[in-house]
Design a protein around this motif. Structure first.
Motif, PDB file in Angstrom:
ATOM      1  N   HIS A   1     -15.132  60.861  16.034  1.00  0.00           N
ATOM      2  CA  HIS A   1     -14.939  60.643  14.605  1.00  0.00           C
ATOM      3  C   HIS A   1     -13.728  61.396  14.068  1.00  0.00           C
ATOM      4  N   GLN A   2     -13.077  62.200  14.910  1.00  0.00           N
ATOM      5  CA  GLN A   2     -11.951  62.995  14.428  1.00  0.00           C
ATOM      6  C   GLN A   2     -10.612  62.355  14.766  1.00  0.00           C
ATOM      7  N   VAL A   3     -10.548  61.057  14.643  1.00  0.00           N
ATOM      8  CA  VAL A   3      -9.296  60.320  14.800  1.00  0.00           C
ATOM      9  C   VAL A   3      -9.260  59.265  13.712  1.00  0.00           C
ATOM     10  N   PRO A   4      -8.069  58.896  13.274  1.00  0.00           N
ATOM     11  CA  PRO A   4      -7.997  57.832  12.261  1.00  0.00           C
ATOM     12  C   PRO A   4      -8.605  56.540  12.772  1.00  0.00           C
ATOM     13  N   ALA A   5      -9.280  55.861  11.889  1.00  0.00           N
ATOM     14  CA  ALA A   5      -9.940  54.603  12.256  1.00  0.00           C
ATOM     15  C   ALA A   5      -9.000  53.435  11.968  1.00  0.00           C
ATOM     16  N   GLU A   6      -8.920  52.552  12.934  1.00  0.00           N
ATOM     17  CA  GLU A   6      -8.078  51.372  12.772  1.00  0.00           C
ATOM     18  C   GLU A   6      -8.942  50.228  12.233  1.00  0.00           C
ATOM     19  N   GLY A   7      -8.305  49.328  11.535  1.00  0.00           N
ATOM     20  CA  GLY A   7      -9.056  48.185  11.023  1.00  0.00           C
ATOM     21  C   GLY A   7      -8.223  47.384  10.052  1.00  0.00           C
ATOM     22  N   ALA A   8      -8.830  46.303   9.561  1.00  0.00           N
ATOM     23  CA  ALA A   8      -8.110  45.410   8.652  1.00  0.00           C
ATOM     24  C   ALA A   8      -7.981  46.008   7.255  1.00  0.00           C
ATOM     25  N   ASP A   9      -8.877  46.940   6.914  1.00  0.00           N
ATOM     26  CA  ASP A   9      -8.842  47.583   5.602  1.00  0.00           C
ATOM     27  C   ASP A   9      -8.865  46.548   4.467  1.00  0.00           C
ATOM     28  N   ASP A  10      -9.778  45.589   4.598  1.00  0.00           N
ATOM     29  CA  ASP A  10      -9.842  44.558   3.566  1.00  0.00           C
ATOM     30  C   ASP A  10     -10.457  45.066   2.265  1.00  0.00           C
ATOM     31  N   GLY A  11     -10.978  46.284   2.291  1.00  0.00           N
ATOM     32  CA  GLY A  11     -11.536  46.817   1.057  1.00  0.00           C
ATOM     33  C   GLY A  11     -10.509  47.513   0.182  1.00  0.00           C
ATOM     34  N   MET A  12      -9.299  47.693   0.699  1.00  0.00           N
ATOM     35  CA  MET A  12      -8.297  48.413  -0.089  1.00  0.00           C
ATOM     36  C   MET A  12      -7.880  47.630  -1.332  1.00  0.00           C
ATOM     37  N   SER A  13      -7.863  46.314  -1.227  1.00  0.00           N
ATOM     38  CA  SER A  13      -7.470  45.513  -2.395  1.00  0.00           C
ATOM     39  C   SER A  13      -8.468  45.712  -3.533  1.00  0.00           C
ATOM     40  N   VAL A  14      -9.735  45.834  -3.174  1.00  0.00           N
ATOM     41  CA  VAL A  14     -10.756  46.081  -4.195  1.00  0.00           C
ATOM     42  C   VAL A  14     -10.512  47.428  -4.880  1.00  0.00           C
ATOM     43  N   LEU A  15     -10.223  48.432  -4.078  1.00  0.00           N
ATOM     44  CA  LEU A  15     -10.009  49.759  -4.651  1.00  0.00           C
ATOM     45  C   LEU A  15      -8.721  49.814  -5.477  1.00  0.00           C
ATOM     46  N   ARG A  16      -7.700  49.119  -5.038  1.00  0.00           N
ATOM     47  CA  ARG A  16      -6.446  49.128  -5.809  1.00  0.00           C
ATOM     48  C   ARG A  16      -6.644  48.434  -7.159  1.00  0.00           C
ATOM     49  N   ARG A  17      -7.419  47.354  -7.158  1.00  0.00           N
ATOM     50  CA  ARG A  17      -7.711  46.701  -8.446  1.00  0.00           C
ATOM     51  C   ARG A  17      -8.518  47.636  -9.339  1.00  0.00           C
ATOM     52  N   ALA A  18      -9.421  48.378  -8.733  1.00  0.00           N
ATOM     53  CA  ALA A  18     -10.213  49.320  -9.531  1.00  0.00           C
ATOM     54  C   ALA A  18      -9.337  50.434 -10.098  1.00  0.00           C
ATOM     55  N   ALA A  19      -8.334  50.849  -9.324  1.00  0.00           N
ATOM     56  CA  ALA A  19      -7.435  51.894  -9.829  1.00  0.00           C
ATOM     57  C   ALA A  19      -6.639  51.395 -11.025  1.00  0.00           C
ATOM     58  N   VAL A  20      -6.204  50.143 -10.942  1.00  0.00           N
ATOM     59  CA  VAL A  20      -5.459  49.573 -12.073  1.00  0.00           C
ATOM     60  C   VAL A  20      -6.371  49.441 -13.285  1.00  0.00           C
TER      61      VAL A  20
END
Lengths: 353, 230
Positions: A36-55
């Protein structure tokens, strides 16, 4: 016999390959850090949701009650929050609205928000986990997963307003470490605490070259405090004509502030020094770290101060205990005043150690 | 003979190993042959040098005279003008360096010791090749010898202890606070506000500065303490 001949002929190399594969697995498993002590790779499809929430969080006016819950057994704290676009975010303990504190809107904070999102994306696999009900409101759930598949954090974004209405940070064991919920969410202009105390980040943002220059001058300003705690921002100001550096470390979920200044503590701190640390222990429980104790303040808030190598370090963290401990232990440890400690320090300075 | 050089016989001639006839003929050849004469001369010089060499030893006589300067007076007392025990004080002895060359005197050793025994303590001449036995020298000369551990390697132990002490002292001094390190009082109140701003949290209660509170508001308990190191 004819049946056994080919079988035995192929079983030898197969066994050898299996043994070699097992050795490779064991050796690589022993050499690599925890999964668990390495960065996780992935599509990160949830980032768009969080960016919209930040806006949405920047453009939407609302008022609510923020409930902060620490580890199991700690009483939650309740803070009344009012957001006004362009003005900032006002916070006041429930029942003490006259003692509000305003985080004024600034471009520095917007830049910091973007860096925190980048840090979350780089450190964890951010996935859209669908919708769920959060205290009667439909919310989209975004999960931040570690490389080993465990969940490090979870976000709830209100589908109606697009605002971030909840987040939880989990320990490696899976236990919730720090949870934040917005209850009583009411869109629209709330009661803005006029004349409240406020502030913006220190104005002198340190560039990479300036940070390198400080390091050459002996300042300990690491880019990483832990595998997931990276330097996201560094600012500077002057107190009594002397520079003080504020370094912000984060994994996208938690935030740790390290204040560094050249000097040593006055001897009057000796009475409050405890194994080299001075801390506030108001209302919080002590957190045992690998090498000493960090005293907890309010829920999820930790403070510690010590001197080492001609510098005074002060750590303030709104983070789970494990993150706070990792940050403190990654910095130069407190100096002891004993004879052998001084001899050890001298040997180190002379280059013998 | 003059055409044929002595060769290996030259070495035998120098060592005195030739018979009378060969010895006589070799000398005749040397009278005529300059080359062999030169070689024979060189071999004789070399042999004298090798014969005179022996194991180098430190001039303990010098150390003995130095330590005798600070020797405590015996029970019988001794005036400042009296020579030290042993017959002669500093200045009564031969000049330093004239007592015994490095390597000893040719023909010294046991014979010299015997000569010294015969002459007793009246040793005023420049030739004083005898060397006191080790116990006698320690009793008379080294006034600090009683401080040394009485076991083999004691001097090394003392030297090691001295080095370790010096090292610890140096490290202790080097590990002290630098004189130019200023004493600071971290402004936790400002730190708390800065951290609260960047993390969108409310500052820790007792670290909020009173000087920035709006006029007219009461100061809650815990406010105003700019140092929260409790």
């Amino acid at each position: 016999m004819s049946a056994g001949g080919p079988s035995s002929a192929t079983s030898g190399p197969a066994t050898l390959v299996a043994v070699l594969a097992l050795c490779v697995v064991l050796l690589t498993g022993a050499a690599c850090p925890d999964a668990h002590q390495v960065p996780a790779e992935g599509a990160d499809d949830g980032m768009s949701v969080l960016r919209r929430a930040a806006v949405a969080g920047k453009e939407t006016a609302y008022s609510a009650v923020r409930e902060v819950t620490g580890a199991e057994g700690e009483a939650p704290s309740h803070v009344h929050v009012v957001h006004r676009p362009g003005a900032g975010l006002a916070l006041a303990p429930v029942g003490e609205e006259e003692a509000a504190f305003v985080v004024r809107a600034s471009s520095a904070l917007e830049s910091l928000d973007e860096r925190l999102l980048h840090m979350l994306e780089d450190t964890y696999e951010v996935t859209d986990a669908g919708t769920a009900d959060l205290e009667g409101r439909e919310a989209r759930v975004v999960e931040a997963g570690r490389a080993d598949g465990t969940v490090a954090g979870r976000f709830w974004v209100d589908t109606g307003t697009g605002l971030l209405v909840g987040s939880t940070v989990y320990e490696v064991s899976g236990e919730p470490a720090l949870s934040v919920r917005l209850t009583g969410l009411a869109p629209g202009e709330g009661d803005w605490p006029e004349g409240a105390v406020g502030g913006t980040p220190w104005g002198d943002a340190l560039t990479g070259e300036e940070r390198d220059g400080l390091r050459e001058d002996g300042w300990t300003l690491p880019e990483h405090l832990h595998w997931n705690l990276r330097l996201v921002d560094a600012r500077s100001t002057e107190h009594a004509g002397r520079r003080v550096v504020h370094a912000i470390y984060s994994d996208g979920l938690s935030q740790v502030s390290v204040f560094i200044q050249r000097g040593k503590l006055d001897t009057k701190h000796a009475a409050s020094l405890r194994d080299g640390y001075a801390g506030t222990d108001m209302g919080g429980s002590g957190v045992t770290t690998q090498h000493d104790t960090v005293f907890g303040g309010d829920v999820g808030q930790y403070q510690s101060m010590w001197q080492a190598g001609g510098f005074v370090y002060t750590v303030l963290a709104d983070a789970p205990a494990g993150i706070a401990s990792s940050a403190v232990t990654a910095l130069p440890g407190p100096e002891s005043s004993g004879f052998w400690a001084r001899v050890h320090r001298g040997m180190s300075r002379l280059g013998f150690l | 003979m003059s055409k044929d050089h002595l060769g290996e016989r030259l070495s035998a001639l120098v060592d005195g190993e030739l018979g009378p006839v060969e010895h006589e003929s070799a000398l005749i050849h040397l009278a005529k042959c300059e080359s062999c004469r030169f070689e024979a001369d060189m071999m004789r010089r070399l042999k004298r040098r090798l014969t005179g060499l022996r194991e180098p030893e430190p001039d303990l006589d010098f150390m003995g005279r130095l330590t005798s300067l600070s020797r405590d007076p015996g029970p019988g007392g001794r005036g400042p003008s009296e020579p030290p025990p042993g017959g002669a004080g500093f200045g009564f002895r031969p000049p330093l360096g004239s007592s015994r060359p490095l390597g000893g005197f040719p023909g010294g050793g046991a014979a010299a010791v015997e000569t010294a025994a015969e002459t007793g303590s009246a040793r005023t001449g420049p030739a004083r090749p005898e060397r006191p036995a080790r116990p006698v020298r320690r009793r008379g000369g080294d006034r600090f010898s009683h401080l040394l551990p009485d076991f083999p390697g004691g001097r090394y132990a003392v030297a090691g202890f001295a080095v370790a002490t010096a090292l610890l002292g140096t490290a202790f001094v080097a590990g002290g606070d630098a004189q130019d390190t200023p004493v600071v009082e971290p402004r936790l109140s400002d730190y708390a506000v800065e951290h609260a701003v960047t993390s969108r949290q409310i500052p820790v209660m007792d670290s909020r500065p009173t000087e920035v509170r709006p006029v007219g508001t009461e100061t809650p308990p815990g406010y105003g303490s700019t140092e929260t190191t409790r």
